[in-house]
Design a protein around this motif. Sequence first.
Motif, PDB file in Angstrom:
ATOM      1  N   GLU A   1     -39.473  24.050   1.069  1.00  0.00           N
ATOM      2  CA  GLU A   1     -38.939  25.122   1.448  1.00  0.00           C
ATOM      3  C   GLU A   1     -39.332  25.713   2.703  1.00  0.00           C
ATOM      4  OE1 GLU A   1     -40.947  25.306  -1.755  1.00  0.00           O
ATOM      5  OE2 GLU A   1     -39.466  23.694  -1.987  1.00  0.00           O
ATOM      6  N   ARG A   2     -40.217  25.745   3.211  1.00  0.00           N
ATOM      7  CA  ARG A   2     -40.945  26.187   4.449  1.00  0.00           C
ATOM      8  C   ARG A   2     -40.394  25.807   5.654  1.00  0.00           C
ATOM      9  NH1 ARG A   2     -46.801  26.415   4.085  1.00  0.00           N
ATOM     10  NH2 ARG A   2     -46.734  27.516   5.914  1.00  0.00           N
ATOM     11  N   SER A   3     -40.532  26.021   6.511  1.00  0.00           N
ATOM     12  CA  SER A   3     -39.967  25.399   7.908  1.00  0.00           C
ATOM     13  C   SER A   3     -41.019  25.655   8.970  1.00  0.00           C
ATOM     14  CB  SER A   3     -38.499  25.650   8.490  1.00  0.00           C
ATOM     15  OG  SER A   3     -38.501  27.128   8.726  1.00  0.00           O
ATOM     16  N   GLY A   4     -40.881  24.996  10.156  1.00  0.00           N
ATOM     17  CA  GLY A   4     -41.819  25.337  11.193  1.00  0.00           C
ATOM     18  C   GLY A   4     -42.978  24.315  11.356  1.00  0.00           C
TER      19      GLY A   4
ATOM     20  N   GLN B   1     -28.840  22.291  -3.287  1.00  0.00           N
ATOM     21  CA  GLN B   1     -29.361  23.431  -2.609  1.00  0.00           C
ATOM     22  C   GLN B   1     -28.416  24.805  -2.680  1.00  0.00           C
ATOM     23  OE1 GLN B   1     -31.944  24.247  -0.445  1.00  0.00           O
ATOM     24  NE2 GLN B   1     -30.992  26.304  -0.475  1.00  0.00           N
TER      25      GLN B   1
ATOM     26  N   SER C   1     -28.998  27.805  -4.841  1.00  0.00           N
ATOM     27  CA  SER C   1     -28.884  29.239  -4.406  1.00  0.00           C
ATOM     28  C   SER C   1     -27.962  30.334  -5.132  1.00  0.00           C
ATOM     29  CB  SER C   1     -28.402  29.157  -2.622  1.00  0.00           C
ATOM     30  OG  SER C   1     -29.288  28.337  -2.042  1.00  0.00           O
TER      31      SER C   1
ATOM     32  N   SER D   1     -35.385  28.269   0.620  1.00  0.00           N
ATOM     33  CA  SER D   1     -35.265  27.595   1.826  1.00  0.00           C
ATOM     34  C   SER D   1     -34.539  28.647   2.873  1.00  0.00           C
ATOM     35  CB  SER D   1     -34.228  26.460   1.870  1.00  0.00           C
ATOM     36  OG  SER D   1     -35.039  25.481   0.758  1.00  0.00           O
ATOM     37  N   ASP D   2     -34.534  28.287   4.082  1.00  0.00           N
ATOM     38  CA  ASP D   2     -34.120  28.962   5.335  1.00  0.00           C
ATOM     39  C   ASP D   2     -32.624  28.721   5.403  1.00  0.00           C
ATOM     40  OD1 ASP D   2     -33.732  30.207   7.715  1.00  0.00           O
ATOM     41  OD2 ASP D   2     -34.538  28.614   8.968  1.00  0.00           O
ATOM     42  N   PRO D   3     -31.993  29.911   5.282  1.00  0.00           N
ATOM     43  CA  PRO D   3     -30.523  29.943   5.409  1.00  0.00           C
ATOM     44  C   PRO D   3     -29.901  29.549   6.389  1.00  0.00           C
ATOM     45  CG  PRO D   3     -31.073  32.029   4.196  1.00  0.00           C
ATOM     46  CD  PRO D   3     -32.301  31.256   4.874  1.00  0.00           C
ATOM     47  N   ALA D   4     -30.478  29.885   7.775  1.00  0.00           N
ATOM     48  CA  ALA D   4     -29.995  29.344   9.008  1.00  0.00           C
ATOM     49  C   ALA D   4     -30.061  27.974   9.152  1.00  0.00           C
ATOM     50  CB  ALA D   4     -30.791  30.312  10.070  1.00  0.00           C
ATOM     51  N   MET D   5     -31.162  27.296   8.557  1.00  0.00           N
ATOM     52  CA  MET D   5     -31.284  25.722   8.694  1.00  0.00           C
ATOM     53  C   MET D   5     -30.223  25.228   7.754  1.00  0.00           C
ATOM     54  SD  MET D   5     -34.556  23.541   7.328  1.00  0.00           S
ATOM     55  CE  MET D   5     -33.894  23.799   5.472  1.00  0.00           C
ATOM     56  N   TRP D   6     -29.939  25.750   6.720  1.00  0.00           N
ATOM     57  CA  TRP D   6     -28.872  25.164   5.765  1.00  0.00           C
ATOM     58  C   TRP D   6     -27.537  25.461   6.232  1.00  0.00           C
ATOM     59  CZ3 TRP D   6     -28.931  21.308   2.635  1.00  0.00           C
ATOM     60  CH2 TRP D   6     -30.208  21.141   2.095  1.00  0.00           C
TER      61      TRP D   6
END
Length: 361
Positions: free
Chosen positions: A117-120, A181, A185, A215-220
């Motif tokens: 769920e985390r990014s980076g 996903q 959401s 999870s990160d909305p921008a990524m999805w």
Amino acid sequence: MRTALVIGTGLIGTSAALALAGRGVHVHLVDHDAAQARTAAALGAGTDEAPEGRVDLALVAVPPAHVAATLAGAMKSDLARGYLDVASVKGGPRRELEALGVDLTSYIGTHPMSGKERSGPLAATADLFEGRPWVLTPTRDTDTEVLNLALELVALCRAVPVVMDADAHDRAVALVSHTPQLVSSMVAARLEEADDTAVRLCGQGIRDVTRIAASDPAMWVDILSANPGPVADVLAGLAADLDETVRSLRALQAADETERLGGARGIEGVLRRGNAGRARVPGKHGAAPTAYETVAVLISDQPGELARIFADAGRVGVNIEDVRIEHATGQQAGVVQLMVEPAAAPVLAASLRERGWSLRQ
């Protein structure tokens, strides 16, 4: 493989770099955000210094919308002997590369089926891909050397190679990744305006369903923008099931007994279809699903409690196949659900009781 260039040091790129660096590959890191590349380097994923010459493999780990342009630029600069990307969609980037007139013999599209769920880079781990499928989508044009480099990468990351057609892959991930996903959401969104009393009743079921909603909305948005058609097709089928389920639930409220019976059959039908679909999900290590018995143990929220349970299970030679924790609302306690082979369940239960653990029936 002796050298690699990772372009994009987010979760996937940095995790792959950590795995490669940990196994002796000299990894170079580059990102449009230089600070992120430096962070990945500080974690031990490689160096943020540019390579002096061609590397063996360039791994592009950027959002799907930027994959084709990034690959085309890398190929034009002759940065590597082979090129691959790890985007979660495969058909679109390949068609974009074809439109750009790129020589695709040195390229292969891939997708590691793993994430968080985390990014980076700070979320990255060297073992992120271990035991997970890693899809490869070679074509007749793919050079054998490039395919071998991709297979070596998968082996170094301890993943399991799966060869698929690119468009078949995109339809598959629409079903098993992208639609879940969105559904997660949408369920979580029901909680946004819910009464606080209702939210305080949240148990393990809602936690399981909404886990990936963090999870990160921008990524999805980037991912779904690259695979909208197949996802819409799956959602259309789901919408039809939802409509039928709503009708069945309304029928359960009817005064007419025949209508109520029809509603009950409709609900039972969708639940049974769910049972059948769930039974097809691969089990431990990708093997056929196995039915485990659950031994539920009451546990306090204190350091060392889980370790004690696992140690006590080990003393009687019982292997814990899976574990879940259900936290009690408003109390520093919970229930640990230990999944074990059916024959081992009574042995484990008796042993834990002897050692002072309280079990929940």
